[in-house]
Every structure is written in C-alpha cells, then in structure tokens.
Motif scaffolding. Structure first.
Motif, mmCIF file in Angstrom:
data_model
loop_
_atom_site.group_PDB
_atom_site.id
_atom_site.type_symbol
_atom_site.label_atom_id
_atom_site.label_comp_id
_atom_site.label_asym_id
_atom_site.label_seq_id
_atom_site.Cartn_x
_atom_site.Cartn_y
_atom_site.Cartn_z
ATOM 1 N N UNK A 120 26.330 41.393 35.656
ATOM 2 C CA UNK A 120 25.849 41.243 37.027
ATOM 3 C C UNK A 120 26.876 40.884 38.131
ATOM 4 N N UNK A 121 27.065 41.668 39.635
ATOM 5 C CA UNK A 121 28.752 41.313 39.896
ATOM 6 C C UNK A 121 28.298 39.715 40.529
ATOM 7 N N UNK A 122 29.876 39.133 40.494
ATOM 8 C CA UNK A 122 29.232 37.607 40.755
ATOM 9 C C UNK A 122 28.748 37.174 42.256
ATOM 10 N N UNK A 123 28.996 37.853 42.868
ATOM 11 C CA UNK A 123 28.061 37.833 44.469
ATOM 12 C C UNK A 123 26.559 37.683 43.953
ATOM 13 N N UNK A 124 26.000 38.416 43.026
ATOM 14 C CA UNK A 124 24.393 37.771 43.034
ATOM 15 C C UNK A 124 24.437 36.970 42.020
ATOM 16 N N UNK A 125 25.218 36.678 41.105
ATOM 17 C CA UNK A 125 25.269 36.030 39.896
ATOM 18 C C UNK A 125 25.348 34.511 41.511
ATOM 19 N N UNK A 126 25.805 34.090 42.254
ATOM 20 C CA UNK A 126 25.814 33.130 42.676
ATOM 21 C C UNK A 126 24.962 32.971 44.219
ATOM 22 N N UNK A 127 24.540 34.004 44.372
ATOM 23 C CA UNK A 127 23.455 34.052 45.373
ATOM 24 C C UNK A 127 22.245 33.316 44.802
ATOM 25 N N UNK A 128 21.976 34.349 43.579
ATOM 26 C CA UNK A 128 20.823 33.283 42.649
ATOM 27 C C UNK A 128 20.759 32.096 42.133
ATOM 28 N N UNK A 129 22.196 31.437 42.471
ATOM 29 C CA UNK A 129 22.268 30.177 41.989
ATOM 30 C C UNK A 129 21.455 28.848 43.172
ATOM 31 N N UNK A 130 22.644 30.159 44.901
ATOM 32 C CA UNK A 130 21.750 28.930 45.905
ATOM 33 C C UNK A 130 20.384 29.574 46.197
ATOM 34 N N UNK A 131 19.597 30.048 45.923
ATOM 35 C CA UNK A 131 18.640 30.611 46.190
ATOM 36 C C UNK A 131 18.106 28.749 44.890
#
Length: 150
Positions: A120-131
């Motif tokens: 997965x792209x990094x932005x998606x993984x960071x977004x998931x982390x913050x959610x």
C-alpha cells in the motif's frame, strides 16, 4: 534512441508452470484461519465471564485499546447482529469489511495468475495509523460512552 513504455494494459501474469491449486493455497489457509477465529468467537461467548482473559491493556491502564470489543463484535456479527457489533467496536466492523474486500481481490488475482500487487502507498498506511490513534483516544474521552465497548 527511442524508448518505449514498459507498461501494458494487460495484467502481468505469474509463472504459468504454477497451477491454480498451488496459487490458491495461501488464500485457502487464510480463509480457514479466519473461519476458525469466527467459529471460536461464535461458540465461546465473550460476554460470559471466564471464556477469555481480560485485555492486558485494559487490565494495566483501565482504558480501552483500539481492539477492545473486537471479540464481542465478532460474536455479534456471527449471530447476525450488526448493530450490536457496531456498538462493541465500530472500527473492527469497518476493518472486517475492508479485509473481506481485500481477500476477494487477492483471491481473484491468485485465481487469474496475476502477479502480486505492491504494498500500500505510504499515505494510506499513515492515514490508517492516525485513524487508529484517533479512535483510541476518542473512545476513552469521558462521556463518549458511544465508542466504548461496554
């Protein structure tokens, strides 16, 4: 010298010498593991004291982790009670939906013999982390009992 694009509109196929049965081994193993998890959560009611140990995070801190209520949500879903599952852990229910869709996509790609997708792209993984972090904090805000698993 003229360069041509290496990308094509057809999907990249895996090694044709590998048969479908072998390509579907890991999806089958994953499906069996998920089925086992749901079956245990269905048969051993997490709402009954003594069936499962207390969440270590809850035991040590007295606050709910993002996973608190996942067993009870799984039990409720296995009984067809979606509203109860959403009450116990809405993030787990949303995660189950994403996992089922991802599993279907993965299995389809394996069936067709297409190559593995990249991560997965990094932005998606960071977004998931913050959610997950936001859910963790918000479910422990005093007065916001609608996010607590109780």
């Amino acid at each position: 010298m003229i360069q041509t694009s290496l990308q094509s509109s057809t999907p990249l196929l895996a090694d044709p010498s590998v048969g479908r049965g072998r390509r579907l081994l890991w999806p089958a193993v994953s499906a069996a593991g998920a089925t086992g998890f749901v079956l245990v959560a269905h048969l051993l009611d997490p709402n009954q004291p003594g069936n499962y140990p207390t969440c270590p995070w809850l035991l040590l801190t007295g606050t709910f982790c993002p996973g608190c209520g996942t067993l009870r949500a799984t039990h409720a879903l296995s009984n067809g009670d979606v509203l109860e599952a959403l009450h116990r852990n809405p993030l787990a229910v949303a995660t189950f939906v994403v996992l089922v869709l991802g599993f279907a996509r993965w299995t389809r790609r394996q069936w067709r013999g297409e190559r593995r997708m990249t991560a997965a792209p990094a932005w998606l993984l960071y977004g998931l982390f913050w959610v997950i972090m936001a859910f963790w904090v918000l479910r422990n805000v005093p007065g916001w009992t609608w996010l607590s698993p109780e």
